[in-house]
Design a protein around this motif. Structure first.
Motif, PDB file in Angstrom:
ATOM      1  N   LYS A   1     -37.202  12.947  18.779  1.00 40.74           N
ATOM      2  CA  LYS A   1     -35.949  12.517  18.161  1.00 40.74           C
ATOM      3  C   LYS A   1     -34.985  13.694  18.137  1.00 40.74           C
ATOM      4  N   PRO A   2     -33.677  13.433  18.165  1.00 46.33           N
ATOM      5  CA  PRO A   2     -32.711  14.535  18.104  1.00 46.33           C
ATOM      6  C   PRO A   2     -32.725  15.195  16.742  1.00 46.33           C
ATOM      7  N   VAL A   3     -32.338  16.464  16.713  1.00 44.43           N
ATOM      8  CA  VAL A   3     -32.391  17.237  15.477  1.00 44.43           C
ATOM      9  C   VAL A   3     -31.496  16.644  14.402  1.00 44.43           C
TER      10      VAL A   3
ATOM     11  N   PRO B   1     -37.133  22.110  18.520  1.00 43.30           N
ATOM     12  CA  PRO B   1     -38.111  22.679  19.460  1.00 43.30           C
ATOM     13  C   PRO B   1     -37.542  23.829  20.281  1.00 43.30           C
ATOM     14  N   ASP B   2     -36.223  23.876  20.448  1.00 41.87           N
ATOM     15  CA  ASP B   2     -35.611  24.979  21.198  1.00 41.87           C
ATOM     16  C   ASP B   2     -35.746  26.315  20.466  1.00 41.87           C
ATOM     17  N   THR B   3     -35.932  26.273  19.149  1.00 40.10           N
ATOM     18  CA  THR B   3     -36.066  27.496  18.357  1.00 40.10           C
ATOM     19  C   THR B   3     -37.427  28.142  18.554  1.00 40.10           C
ATOM     20  N   GLY B   4     -38.445  27.337  18.728  1.00 40.91           N
ATOM     21  CA  GLY B   4     -39.797  27.864  18.909  1.00 40.91           C
ATOM     22  C   GLY B   4     -40.450  28.314  17.616  1.00 40.91           C
ATOM     23  N   SER B   5     -40.070  27.694  16.505  1.00 38.65           N
ATOM     24  CA  SER B   5     -40.638  28.055  15.205  1.00 38.65           C
ATOM     25  C   SER B   5     -42.054  27.520  15.053  1.00 38.65           C
TER      26      SER B   5
ATOM     27  N   ASN C   1     -38.695  12.551   9.581  1.00 43.75           N
ATOM     28  CA  ASN C   1     -38.500  12.764  11.022  1.00 43.75           C
ATOM     29  C   ASN C   1     -38.750  14.206  11.473  1.00 43.75           C
ATOM     30  N   ALA C   2     -39.234  15.087  10.601  1.00 48.07           N
ATOM     31  CA  ALA C   2     -39.448  16.474  11.002  1.00 48.07           C
ATOM     32  C   ALA C   2     -40.458  16.582  12.145  1.00 48.07           C
ATOM     33  N   GLU C   3     -41.525  15.823  12.060  1.00 46.38           N
ATOM     34  CA  GLU C   3     -42.544  15.892  13.105  1.00 46.38           C
ATOM     35  C   GLU C   3     -41.994  15.394  14.435  1.00 46.38           C
ATOM     36  N   GLU C   4     -41.265  14.284  14.392  1.00 44.33           N
ATOM     37  CA  GLU C   4     -40.705  13.714  15.618  1.00 44.33           C
ATOM     38  C   GLU C   4     -39.675  14.653  16.242  1.00 44.33           C
ATOM     39  N   VAL C   5     -38.868  15.275  15.391  1.00 48.42           N
ATOM     40  CA  VAL C   5     -37.871  16.224  15.897  1.00 48.42           C
ATOM     41  C   VAL C   5     -38.546  17.433  16.521  1.00 48.42           C
TER      42      VAL C   5
ATOM     43  N   PHE D   1     -27.615  24.750   4.618  1.00 47.59           N
ATOM     44  CA  PHE D   1     -28.984  24.257   4.454  1.00 47.59           C
ATOM     45  C   PHE D   1     -29.318  23.255   5.552  1.00 47.59           C
ATOM     46  N   VAL D   2     -28.377  22.382   5.876  1.00 48.98           N
ATOM     47  CA  VAL D   2     -28.617  21.423   6.957  1.00 48.98           C
ATOM     48  C   VAL D   2     -28.932  22.168   8.250  1.00 48.98           C
ATOM     49  N   TYR D   3     -28.108  23.156   8.585  1.00 46.92           N
ATOM     50  CA  TYR D   3     -28.317  23.908   9.830  1.00 46.92           C
ATOM     51  C   TYR D   3     -29.630  24.702   9.795  1.00 46.92           C
ATOM     52  N   GLY D   4     -29.901  25.388   8.685  1.00 45.69           N
ATOM     53  CA  GLY D   4     -31.119  26.197   8.586  1.00 45.69           C
ATOM     54  C   GLY D   4     -32.374  25.365   8.729  1.00 45.69           C
ATOM     55  N   TRP D   5     -32.405  24.201   8.081  1.00 49.63           N
ATOM     56  CA  TRP D   5     -33.594  23.359   8.142  1.00 49.63           C
ATOM     57  C   TRP D   5     -33.727  22.690   9.512  1.00 49.63           C
ATOM     58  N   GLN D   6     -32.595  22.272  10.081  1.00 48.45           N
ATOM     59  CA  GLN D   6     -32.646  21.677  11.418  1.00 48.45           C
ATOM     60  C   GLN D   6     -33.121  22.705  12.445  1.00 48.45           C
ATOM     61  N   ARG D   7     -32.615  23.921  12.321  1.00 46.63           N
ATOM     62  CA  ARG D   7     -32.998  24.966  13.273  1.00 46.63           C
ATOM     63  C   ARG D   7     -34.495  25.255  13.203  1.00 46.63           C
TER      64      ARG D   7
END
Length: 564
Positions: free
Chosen positions: A169-171, A143-147, A160-164, A133-139
């Motif tokens: 901010k780092p993922v 911004p590298d994912t382009g979601s 911090n979702a908006e900042e990430v 879940f941590v990885y899925g939500w971070q991905r």
């Protein structure tokens, strides 16, 4: 998404752009974006082996099965069938146990701690853990994912979702962590009244990091590059497939509840073809276009199902100077007869939309009155008023002629509706010249994402049970805005509703009422109708739930029963 919650009737197919959420369409004939809406047709029977089988049609190919990248009803429908998040929706659209067995919430509403089951597995045998879940939500917000949906669904919700998502901010600073393998902790940016229902949506699925990274760019492009942790898994599917199968996932933690052994799908865009297949017993559910409704409305298998998806014209204010003019947009939004459209073209129980929030979706806190009734009709068909706005707009532009490209779907039902709308607009607005561009659903999604259109026939199905799922579409530079609309007052009302008023639901809804009025004072969009589905449904199709948001259909509890 949700866009959900989808799929639908032929008309449904007709439509849309459902980007997300809810909301594409699976099996009938209308498409939506967003939670975009899409829908699926099914059939059921028991073969000689005694297997439980449902046979469906889908309105188009599936644009994406990547939970981080899906934006449409088709994608979210099949993500919902093959994957499972913390919770999933039951028959009453209430969240019930998924990978999470239980959760607790801090007094301030910000810290949610989920206790995960230890018997959940991926289809490759790996355990489903809090780390997934941590990885899925971070991905989803990296911004590298382009979601598109990750930032849309999580910004202002997860800390911090908006900042990430903006790269500020780092993922690793996203408000999610694995306290241990089976304890998942989420820190919210603000209290979110609808957060539990949000966790059922496709964007919030867990992902197996090792598998995803091994697949690289091929991840989620075929059944061989997907992992399932839900009731079903794909067989022989590729991103370009026009037919595929889902089979029961024996590794699913609750596999004993799943009664279906298999579901088959084939892409069919023509309503008459769908009905022919139904009559032949090849499929067990078929969406009906308006002419077919007249023919089959007395059929014993005829069913009309109201929905919460709304369809409208998006007007891109950045590509065509005329559409940057408020009076021109106001004229267009009043220049087509919506009642005739739902009565004669759709003819399936759909109703006129004179606002954005659908009818019978959001009761007002306290009074219980329907939001749509309280907000009222914000824009109605009125040729005289349309011409007043049109003349003002032409004068402001210094011209007597406007040329516009109209982007829409290419299904048979869609073509009928598109031609009707173009005829109405050109007939009622002197000097308007429209070029109709009809393309497949996936291409429409790409054109929308790139804002490569003037006017677009679009739709949205809710991603969760709250008016915010519709209103957040038009926040300045929002992930689903894609038409250049911006109003600081509108943004401020929604920001206040999600932050300062997060725990005062009555005040939140007052802000929503005011925001919706601003949207139509600005003539940002032109509403058309709220969808219903007219279908032929075999009595063999049992235990299939229609969701009000997210994936359109829930098949976990489905079965292929007797026709009697």
């Amino acid at each position: 998404m949700k866009l959900k919650w989808t799929l639908l009737l032929m008309l449904s197919l007709l439509l849309s752009v459902f980007l997300v959420a809810c909301s594409g369409d699976e099996g009938e004939t209308t498409e939506e974006t967003g939670s975009d809406d899409t829908q699926s047709e099914e059939t059921t029977d028991e073969g000689d082996s005694g297997e439980q089988v449902l046979n469906f049609i889908n309105g188009d190919t599936i644009p994406s099965m990547d939970p981080s990248l899906a934006t449409d009803e088709y994608g979210f429908q099949f993500i919902g069938a093959t994957m499972e998040g913390l919770y999933r929706l039951d028959e009453n659209a209430k969240p019930v146990e998924g990978i999470a067995k239980d959760h607790s919430v801090s007094k301030d509403g910000l810290i949610w701690t989920f206790e995960l089951r230890e018997d959940a597995k991926w289809s490759n045998g790996d355990a489903v853990t809090a780390h997934d879940f941590v990885y899925g939500w971070q991905r989803a917000v990296n911004p590298d994912t382009g979601s598109e949906y990750g930032p849309y669904m999580m910004s202002g919700v997860i800390k911090n979702a908006e900042e990430v998502s903006k790269g500020d901010k780092p993922v690793e600073e996203l408000g999610v962590k694995a306290e241990d393998d089976y304890t998942f902790v989420v820190e919210l940016a603000n209290p979110v009244p609808y957060f539990e229902s949000l966790t059922t949506f496709g964007t919030f699925m867990p992902l197996n990091k090792k598998f995803v990274e091994e697949q690289g760019d091929k991840f989620a492009t075929s059944s061989d590059t997907l992992l399932s942790n839900g009731p079903y898994k794909f067989v022989d599917w590729e991103s370009t497939s026009t037919s595929w199968e889902l089979e029961k996932n024996e590794d699913y933690w609750d596999a004993e509840t799943v009664q279906l052994d298999k579901m088959t799908y084939e892409v069919v865009k023509d309503p008459q073809t769908s009905v022919d297949l139904y009559e032949a017993g090849t499929i067990d559910r078929a969406g009906l276009s308006s002419d077919l409704v007249d023919q089959y409305s007395t059929h014993e298998d005829y069913v009309v199902t109201p929905e919460t998806s709304v369809f409208y014209l998006k007007m891109n204010q950045t590509r065509n100077d005329a559409l940057a003019n408020t009076n021109i947009r106001a004229a267009i939004s009043r220049a087509y007869n919506k009642q005739a459209l739902v009565d004669e073209i759709l003819n399936n129980g759909s109703i006129v939309a004179n606002g954005l929030i659908p009818k019978d979706f959001a009761p007002m806190p306290g009074s219980g009155e329907d939001f749509r009734e309280v907000s009222g009709d914000l824009v109605t068909y009125d040729v005289d008023k349309a011409n007043e706005y049109w003349e003002k707009g032409l004068e402001e532009l210094g011209t007597d002629k406007v040329e516009i490209e109209f982007l829409a779907g290419d299904t048979e039902t869609a073509k009928t509706m598109n031609e009707y709308l173009v005829n109405q607009l050109e007939s009622n607005l002197p000097g308007l010249d429209i070029t109709l561009k009809q393309v497949p659903f996936e291409q429409r999604l790409d054109l929308d994402t790139n804002m490569d259109y003037d006017i677009q026939f679009a739709g949205w199905g809710p991603d969760y049970l709250d008016p915010y799922t519709f209103l957040t579409l038009w926040i300045t530079d929002g992930g689903n805005n894609k038409m250049g609309y911006s109003n600081p007052d509108y943004d401020a009302l929604l920001d206040e509703a999600s932050v300062d008023l997060a725990q005062d639901n009555e005040a939140r809804y007052e802000n929503f009422l005011e925001a919706e009025k601003i949207l139509f004072e600005d003539a940002a969009i032109a509403p058309i109708y709220q969808r219903a589905k007219a279908q032929l449904v075999s009595p063999k199709v049992q235990g299939v739930f229609v969701n009000p948001f997210g994936a359109t259909y829930e098949y976990k509890w489905a079965s292929a029963g007797s026709e009697q």
